[in-house]
Design a protein around this motif. Structure first.
Motif: not given
Length: 207
Positions: A24-25, A203, A2, A20-22, A28, A17-18, A206-207
């Motif tokens: 994953k989805s 990050i 990633t 990292a979620q972006s 970015e 954290t937020q 979480i990813i």
């Protein structure tokens, strides 16, 4: 692996954290497109390739004509961007900078799963024969507190094999029409690298 752009490092810094979620989805965010600012930056690259302001202005006008409608508002804006281009070249000359390269690709590995990529718009030699790396911004406020600048200072020092004290990092701001730069201390760079590692660890978890 990633990856994310160094232009988004400040967002990652504010909320890893937020962010990292972006990642994953796959959200970015992308800030490209046919903007007047983008057209201007292409003209800066043309100036450094040709070392000719007239060619750079002609390049900008041609790009502007292709991208934007022919009306009075755009014509006024075009002339303003040309003035800013002239200010940039004047600043470059006044500070005794010598062009080295533009759109320098970078890659910083944070873990086996994560890396930072991106470009440094302009790398120069300064009047002291050290290196000066510049980014382009619309707003001249608060840039010195951004994490990417000491990180880029470290990257340039390592890439060219020079001491941190021989590297300047900075901006050309559209609002002020001037170059600004700073050389961070060894401790400031070390602190930035430490913070970047912590962001990377968060990050990566979480990813």
């Amino acid at each position: 692996m990633t990856k994310f752009s160094i232009s988004n490092l400040e967002s990652a810094r504010q909320n890893p954290t937020q962010f990292a979620q972006s990642l994953k989805s796959k959200d970015e965010g992308w800030l490209g497109g046919k903007s007047k600012f983008s057209a201007w930056k292409y003209a800066v690259n043309e100036y450094h390739k040709s070392h000719d302001l007239v060619k750079a202005i002609n390049y900008f006008e041609s790009t502007f004509t292709r991208w934007f409608a022919d009306n009075k508002k755009n014509e006024r804006e075009k002339q303003n961007w040309i003035q800013i281009l002239e200010s940039y070249t004047s600043e470059h000359s006044k500070r005794g900078l010598t062009y080295v390269e533009h759109k320098k690709r970078i890659r910083i590995v944070l873990s086996s799963k994560l890396s930072i990529t991106g470009e440094i718009p302009i790398v120069n030699l300064n009047s002291s024969f050290g290196y000066a790396a510049y980014f382009f911004t619309k707003d001249s406020t608060t840039w010195e507190s951004e994490l990417k600048f000491p990180i880029i200072q470290d990257y340039i020092a390592n890439f060219y094999g020079v001491d941190l004290s021989e590297v300047e990092v900075g901006i050309f701001s559209i609002d002020a029409e001037k170059l600004s730069q700073v050389t961070y201390s060894d401790q400031e760079v070390a602190d930035a690298i430490k913070e970047l590692r912590i962001i990377g660890q968060t990050i990566t978890s979480i990813i």
